[in-house]
Motif scaffolding. Structure first.
Motif, PDB file in Angstrom:
ATOM      1  N   HIS A  42       0.858  -1.175   0.000  1.00 46.40           N
ATOM      2  CA  HIS A  42       0.000   0.000   0.000  1.00 46.40           C
ATOM      3  C   HIS A  42       0.895   1.225   0.000  1.00 46.40           C
ATOM      4  CE1 HIS A  42      -3.305   2.657   0.866  1.00 46.40           C
ATOM      5  NE2 HIS A  42      -2.681   3.112   1.927  1.00 46.40           N
ATOM      6  N   ASP A  43       0.813   2.020  -1.040  1.00 42.96           N
ATOM      7  CA  ASP A  43       1.621   3.225  -1.134  1.00 42.96           C
ATOM      8  C   ASP A  43       0.972   4.306  -0.294  1.00 42.96           C
ATOM      9  OD1 ASP A  43       3.133   5.394  -1.776  1.00 42.96           O
ATOM     10  OD2 ASP A  43       2.881   5.219  -3.945  1.00 42.96           O
ATOM     11  N   VAL A  44       1.671   4.752   0.749  1.00 43.27           N
ATOM     12  CA  VAL A  44       1.118   5.768   1.634  1.00 43.27           C
ATOM     13  C   VAL A  44       1.774   7.129   1.415  1.00 43.27           C
ATOM     14  CG1 VAL A  44       0.433   4.143   3.405  1.00 43.27           C
ATOM     15  CG2 VAL A  44       2.689   5.185   3.524  1.00 43.27           C
ATOM     16  N   GLY A 162      18.066   6.171  -6.434  1.00 40.48           N
ATOM     17  CA  GLY A 162      16.749   5.990  -7.034  1.00 40.48           C
ATOM     18  C   GLY A 162      15.714   6.847  -6.339  1.00 40.48           C
ATOM     19  N   THR A 163      14.464   6.640  -6.705  1.00 39.14           N
ATOM     20  CA  THR A 163      13.360   7.401  -6.142  1.00 39.14           C
ATOM     21  C   THR A 163      12.814   6.695  -4.912  1.00 39.14           C
ATOM     22  OG1 THR A 163      12.803   8.211  -8.346  1.00 39.14           O
ATOM     23  CG2 THR A 163      11.123   8.457  -6.642  1.00 39.14           C
ATOM     24  N   PHE A 164      12.795   7.408  -3.793  1.00 36.27           N
ATOM     25  CA  PHE A 164      12.344   6.871  -2.508  1.00 36.27           C
ATOM     26  C   PHE A 164      10.820   6.925  -2.423  1.00 36.27           C
ATOM     27  CE2 PHE A 164      11.285   7.602   2.021  1.00 36.27           C
ATOM     28  CZ  PHE A 164      11.873   6.486   2.585  1.00 36.27           C
ATOM     29  N   ARG A 165      10.236   5.869  -1.880  1.00 34.96           N
ATOM     30  CA  ARG A 165       8.785   5.816  -1.687  1.00 34.96           C
ATOM     31  C   ARG A 165       8.462   5.251  -0.317  1.00 34.96           C
ATOM     32  NH1 ARG A 165       6.335   2.131  -4.550  1.00 34.96           N
ATOM     33  NH2 ARG A 165       8.166   1.034  -5.269  1.00 34.96           N
ATOM     34  N   ILE A 166       7.329   5.632   0.206  1.00 32.23           N
ATOM     35  CA  ILE A 166       6.793   5.012   1.411  1.00 32.23           C
ATOM     36  C   ILE A 166       5.738   4.035   0.902  1.00 32.23           C
ATOM     37  CG2 ILE A 166       5.564   5.367   3.583  1.00 32.23           C
ATOM     38  CD1 ILE A 166       6.721   8.301   3.456  1.00 32.23           C
ATOM     39  N   TYR A 180       9.377   0.963   3.462  1.00 30.08           N
ATOM     40  CA  TYR A 180      10.082   1.798   2.496  1.00 30.08           C
ATOM     41  C   TYR A 180      10.386   1.021   1.230  1.00 30.08           C
ATOM     42  CZ  TYR A 180      10.987   4.825   6.547  1.00 30.08           C
ATOM     43  OH  TYR A 180      10.867   5.622   7.652  1.00 30.08           O
ATOM     44  N   ALA A 181      10.383   1.738   0.098  1.00 32.44           N
ATOM     45  CA  ALA A 181      10.727   1.145  -1.190  1.00 32.44           C
ATOM     46  C   ALA A 181      11.493   2.171  -2.003  1.00 32.44           C
ATOM     47  CB  ALA A 181       9.463   0.693  -1.924  1.00 32.44           C
ATOM     48  N   MET A 182      12.175   1.689  -3.023  1.00 31.64           N
ATOM     49  CA  MET A 182      12.906   2.562  -3.948  1.00 31.64           C
ATOM     50  C   MET A 182      12.761   2.030  -5.352  1.00 31.64           C
ATOM     51  SD  MET A 182      16.623   3.595  -2.407  1.00 31.64           S
ATOM     52  CE  MET A 182      17.191   4.520  -3.825  1.00 31.64           C
TER      53      MET A 182
END
Length: 188
Positions: A42-44, A162-166, A180-182
């Protein structure tokens, strides 16, 4: 279930599950895979307007050009052991990184594949497992390399840009395995 993780040759079973899920077990190098249906993400990073923790660590350093230099200390959460993750635990310094190009140093969690990795788990430390009892959610990042790019396993520390994502990664029991993801650009 995750509280009763057993150790196999020094690597907890949960590490293997997440690494295989991130890597795409049995896939050909360079081929993109989706996470198994038993794992829920789930992208928060753009979710609702829930409150954000007021305590903000020092802002990560940005070089004059290129991705922002970040450490695992910069994405650390202030949470007690055993506390379930909720979005309001994310400090503003972490939420502002979502969508930013960063470079972070860590270790590639060993997997069954050594070359042509399109997905892997980057961990803070190669001496301790980041999953299982007492593990810190902020000590790992699920890295999915951009289309056409790959990485090779190394026992030495690597720098991932890279691009950081939660992006919440949950196990079949609903427990968080990673937050966390990238989207990886390069691994050096």
């Amino acid at each position: 279930m995750l509280e009763n993780i057993t150790m196999i040759r020094g690597v907890c079973l949960c590490c293997v599950v997440v690494a295989v899920a991130a890597m795409g077990c049995g896939e050909s190098p360079g081929r993109s895979t989706a996470l198994p249906e038993t794992l829920v993400t789930h992208d928060v990073s753009t979710a609702g307007s829930s409150p954000v923790a007021d305590e903000t660590p020092d802002p990560p350093r940005r070089s004059s050009r290129g991705p922002r230099e970040v450490t695992f200390d910069d994405i650390k959460l202030d949470m007690e052991k055993g506390t379930p993750f909720t979005r309001d635990l994310l400090p503003k310094g972490v939420t502002t990184l979502a969508g930013e190009r960063i470079r972070i140093r860590g270790y590639i969690l060993p997997s069954f594949q050594q070359r042509g990795l399109t997905q892997f788990v980057l961990v803070r430390d190669n001496q301790e497992c980041c999953f299982g009892p007492g593990a810190a959610l902020h000590d790992c990042i699920v890295v999915r390399m951009q289309q056409g790019r790959t990485a090779s396993f190394s026992i030495r520390p690597v720098a991932v840009a890279g691009t950081f994502r939660i992006d919440e990664l949950r196990g079949p029991d609903g427990m968080h395995l990673a937050i966390y993801a990238m989207d990886g650009e390069e691994v050096k």
